[in-house]
Design a protein around this motif. Sequence first.
Motif, PDB file in Angstrom:
ATOM      1  N   GLN A 220       0.504  -0.780   0.323  1.00  0.00           N
ATOM      2  CA  GLN A 220       0.140  -0.105  -0.092  1.00  0.00           C
ATOM      3  C   GLN A 220       1.162   1.111   0.094  1.00  0.00           C
ATOM      4  OE1 GLN A 220      -3.855   0.295   0.386  1.00  0.00           O
ATOM      5  NE2 GLN A 220      -3.202   2.339  -0.961  1.00  0.00           N
ATOM      6  N   ARG A 221       2.052   1.110   0.616  1.00  0.00           N
ATOM      7  CA  ARG A 221       2.929   2.350   0.474  1.00  0.00           C
ATOM      8  C   ARG A 221       3.332   2.936  -1.426  1.00  0.00           C
ATOM      9  NH1 ARG A 221       7.211   0.829   5.929  1.00  0.00           N
ATOM     10  NH2 ARG A 221       5.668   0.395   6.779  1.00  0.00           N
ATOM     11  N   GLN A 222       3.106   1.963  -1.840  1.00  0.00           N
ATOM     12  CA  GLN A 222       3.509   2.368  -3.011  1.00  0.00           C
ATOM     13  C   GLN A 222       2.045   2.015  -4.096  1.00  0.00           C
ATOM     14  OE1 GLN A 222       7.298  -0.187  -2.912  1.00  0.00           O
ATOM     15  NE2 GLN A 222       7.302   0.615  -4.032  1.00  0.00           N
ATOM     16  N   CYS A 223       1.058   2.117  -3.101  1.00  0.00           N
ATOM     17  CA  CYS A 223       0.018   2.863  -4.504  1.00  0.00           C
ATOM     18  C   CYS A 223      -0.681   3.870  -3.554  1.00  0.00           C
ATOM     19  CB  CYS A 223      -0.871   0.629  -3.821  1.00  0.00           C
ATOM     20  SG  CYS A 223      -0.101  -0.075  -4.663  1.00  0.00           S
ATOM     21  N   ARG A 224      -1.228   4.440  -4.956  1.00  0.00           N
ATOM     22  CA  ARG A 224      -2.520   6.190  -4.453  1.00  0.00           C
ATOM     23  C   ARG A 224      -3.886   5.100  -4.198  1.00  0.00           C
ATOM     24  NH1 ARG A 224       0.010   7.462  -9.293  1.00  0.00           N
ATOM     25  NH2 ARG A 224      -2.537   7.323 -10.623  1.00  0.00           N
ATOM     26  N   GLU A 225      -3.950   4.112  -4.644  1.00  0.00           N
ATOM     27  CA  GLU A 225      -5.543   3.601  -4.188  1.00  0.00           C
ATOM     28  C   GLU A 225      -5.725   2.929  -3.513  1.00  0.00           C
ATOM     29  OE1 GLU A 225      -8.726   5.390  -5.275  1.00  0.00           O
ATOM     30  OE2 GLU A 225      -6.344   7.127  -6.629  1.00  0.00           O
ATOM     31  N   PRO A 226      -6.366   2.650  -2.669  1.00  0.00           N
ATOM     32  CA  PRO A 226      -6.304   1.070  -1.731  1.00  0.00           C
ATOM     33  C   PRO A 226      -7.105   0.389  -2.734  1.00  0.00           C
ATOM     34  CG  PRO A 226      -8.840   3.371  -0.579  1.00  0.00           C
ATOM     35  CD  PRO A 226      -7.416   3.838  -2.306  1.00  0.00           C
ATOM     36  N   LEU A 227      -5.740  -1.083  -1.936  1.00  0.00           N
ATOM     37  CA  LEU A 227      -5.629  -2.209  -2.293  1.00  0.00           C
ATOM     38  C   LEU A 227      -7.089  -3.020  -1.800  1.00  0.00           C
ATOM     39  CD1 LEU A 227      -1.720  -2.858  -2.129  1.00  0.00           C
ATOM     40  CD2 LEU A 227      -3.033  -1.985  -3.460  1.00  0.00           C
ATOM     41  N   PRO A 228      -7.392  -3.768  -2.174  1.00  0.00           N
ATOM     42  CA  PRO A 228      -8.633  -5.309  -1.623  1.00  0.00           C
ATOM     43  C   PRO A 228      -8.429  -4.816  -0.508  1.00  0.00           C
ATOM     44  CG  PRO A 228      -7.803  -5.355  -4.075  1.00  0.00           C
ATOM     45  CD  PRO A 228      -6.257  -4.376  -3.901  1.00  0.00           C
ATOM     46  N   GLU A 229      -8.791  -4.695   0.355  1.00  0.00           N
ATOM     47  CA  GLU A 229      -8.913  -5.721   1.856  1.00  0.00           C
ATOM     48  C   GLU A 229      -8.642  -7.509   2.278  1.00  0.00           C
ATOM     49  OE1 GLU A 229      -8.596  -4.096   3.870  1.00  0.00           O
ATOM     50  OE2 GLU A 229      -9.920  -1.740   3.110  1.00  0.00           O
ATOM     51  N   VAL A 230      -8.005  -7.592   3.159  1.00  0.00           N
ATOM     52  CA  VAL A 230      -8.365  -9.141   2.847  1.00  0.00           C
ATOM     53  C   VAL A 230      -8.897  -9.965   3.998  1.00  0.00           C
ATOM     54  CG1 VAL A 230      -6.207 -10.510   3.958  1.00  0.00           C
ATOM     55  CG2 VAL A 230      -4.953  -8.754   3.246  1.00  0.00           C
ATOM     56  N   GLU A 231     -10.388 -10.201   3.077  1.00  0.00           N
ATOM     57  CA  GLU A 231     -11.166 -10.372   3.614  1.00  0.00           C
ATOM     58  C   GLU A 231     -12.116 -11.825   2.706  1.00  0.00           C
ATOM     59  OE1 GLU A 231     -13.523  -6.187   4.273  1.00  0.00           O
ATOM     60  OE2 GLU A 231     -13.669  -7.553   2.103  1.00  0.00           O
ATOM     61  N   THR A 232     -12.506 -12.645   3.652  1.00  0.00           N
ATOM     62  CA  THR A 232     -12.695 -13.991   3.284  1.00  0.00           C
ATOM     63  C   THR A 232     -14.577 -14.292   4.313  1.00  0.00           C
ATOM     64  OG1 THR A 232     -12.572 -16.064   2.395  1.00  0.00           O
ATOM     65  CG2 THR A 232     -11.759 -15.397   4.637  1.00  0.00           C
ATOM     66  N   LEU A 233     -15.748 -14.767   2.779  1.00  0.00           N
ATOM     67  CA  LEU A 233     -16.453 -15.804   3.828  1.00  0.00           C
ATOM     68  C   LEU A 233     -15.965 -16.860   5.359  1.00  0.00           C
ATOM     69  CD1 LEU A 233     -19.780 -15.501   4.270  1.00  0.00           C
ATOM     70  CD2 LEU A 233     -19.805 -17.583   2.941  1.00  0.00           C
ATOM     71  N   GLY A 234     -15.908 -16.181   6.362  1.00  0.00           N
ATOM     72  CA  GLY A 234     -15.651 -17.502   8.049  1.00  0.00           C
ATOM     73  C   GLY A 234     -16.259 -18.066   8.462  1.00  0.00           C
ATOM     74  N   PHE A 235     -16.039 -19.081   8.606  1.00  0.00           N
ATOM     75  CA  PHE A 235     -16.839 -19.995   8.619  1.00  0.00           C
ATOM     76  C   PHE A 235     -16.175 -21.093  10.261  1.00  0.00           C
ATOM     77  CE2 PHE A 235     -17.104 -20.400   4.826  1.00  0.00           C
ATOM     78  CZ  PHE A 235     -18.124 -20.735   3.801  1.00  0.00           C
ATOM     79  N   GLU A 236     -17.529 -21.736  10.788  1.00  0.00           N
ATOM     80  CA  GLU A 236     -16.558 -21.968  11.947  1.00  0.00           C
ATOM     81  C   GLU A 236     -17.398 -23.546  11.906  1.00  0.00           C
ATOM     82  OE1 GLU A 236     -17.240 -19.779  16.283  1.00  0.00           O
ATOM     83  OE2 GLU A 236     -18.970 -21.119  16.300  1.00  0.00           O
ATOM     84  N   THR A 237     -16.746 -24.500  12.673  1.00  0.00           N
ATOM     85  CA  THR A 237     -16.416 -26.138  13.114  1.00  0.00           C
ATOM     86  C   THR A 237     -16.656 -25.946  13.905  1.00  0.00           C
ATOM     87  OG1 THR A 237     -15.933 -26.181  10.951  1.00  0.00           O
ATOM     88  CG2 THR A 237     -16.332 -27.628  12.485  1.00  0.00           C
TER      89      THR A 237
END
Length: 455
Positions: A220-237
């Motif tokens: 992100q330090r070398q990019c002007r626009e926000p990068l994609p978030e680290v997101e995922t559909l969560g699960f619990e077993t």
Amino acid sequence: MTLTHRSNLTVFAMVALGLCGAASAAAAQESSFGCAGLEQSSLVRAEEGKDGVFYRVATDLTMGQIINHRAADAVARIARALEEQGTTLIFAPVPTKGQAMPEDLPSKFVTTGYDVEKARAEYAVSIENLRASGVVTADLLTRMLDTFDPAEVAKYGTENTPLFFRSDYHWTSEGARRAARAVADQIVEHPGYGDLTPSSYQTRQVGELEGFSNMRRAMQRQCREPLPEVETLGFETNADTTPEQDDAGPLDIFADAEEQSQVVLLGTSFSDNPTNNFAGWISQYSGLEVLNYAVTGGGQYGALISYLTSQDYLEQRPRFIVWENPIYTDLLQFGTGPVEELTAAASAACSDPLKVTATSETLEAELGGATFDTDDAILARFGSEGPRNAEFTLVTTDGVSRRYFSNRDDRLRATGNFWLGLGPYVDLPIESIKVAFDRPIPNGASLSLCPNFGE
């Protein structure tokens, strides 16, 4: 006018430099996030692919990342020692993002020489080498690329979920699910599975989860626009038993039951990541309880050292150990020392206590010029958890000293147990051994000989 050979080279170099400059400028202009200089970044060298997917140059887009026969034999030594104690090791090499998710690679990227099919073939060679050495190995890449169970994918709502995060190198819950299926296949197909009583496990969605990413933050330090978030559909077993137990929380705990543990998961941040439910997915597909001892930032051997040198392992050995490890890590990066120690710790055959002279700083034992075999080791037991360093000093009969330094960094469990494999010192007549810890030595500290641990 006729150009000389030197002039031709000069013109060629100027044209090449011009093309490189144009290519770099074009790459910067083509970035969807205003990124520039990622390929040369001192923080993380990366390539921006399609749809905001980023790949690490040094790992995701590098050829020749193969677990060779020598490294496979090292894993096999640890596996044999575990098997002697009734524990089957299942090795799970994590493929790179380039191998498993190449569809978003840029059409032209700065890193040259990367070939997806050849890279996948190299992963297959690693699997073959491990299995040829006798290691039970899960082929994660084949399962991750498989389009198995479309109904199941739809059930979990992951039809459009990529296998890896777009702006990070870890797998998403869908990538972890498919990898876990490969691991569970090996568990269920193993004869030892018949000795266990599987249970029913249910996995449910818990909404979108967001993880922290050093890679994303660095880029992100070398990019002007926000990068994609680290997101995922969560699960619990959870085990499908009673309604009260359904709310007991995700299956990611340390061993404390009296009966034999069924599966222990050892690995890296790929396993020690609450956003992907890797341990839970293994339970879902195997029907077995999985106890997660993975260590983020522990490297190739951190989780194994923390667990195999602990009282948890010594007092309650599991039926299966799953060792997750990225394919690009060098298993012999630190020589044979870690393998020697882990093999000795896995066999736990230290039945010969040595007579020691103890001070507040050292333990010392006279060995009288004895020679040792490849499969002998010395166990230095501090007597409690706490120390992170142990320095072994072997003195031969002619007065030559050999030193070996064993360290547990802050990420690892300081179990207080350190093994020195004597394979590198075969045939040396050892007069004495001295061990110093990084803190005052209490009563009860000891040295023991571990004979023939690799047999």
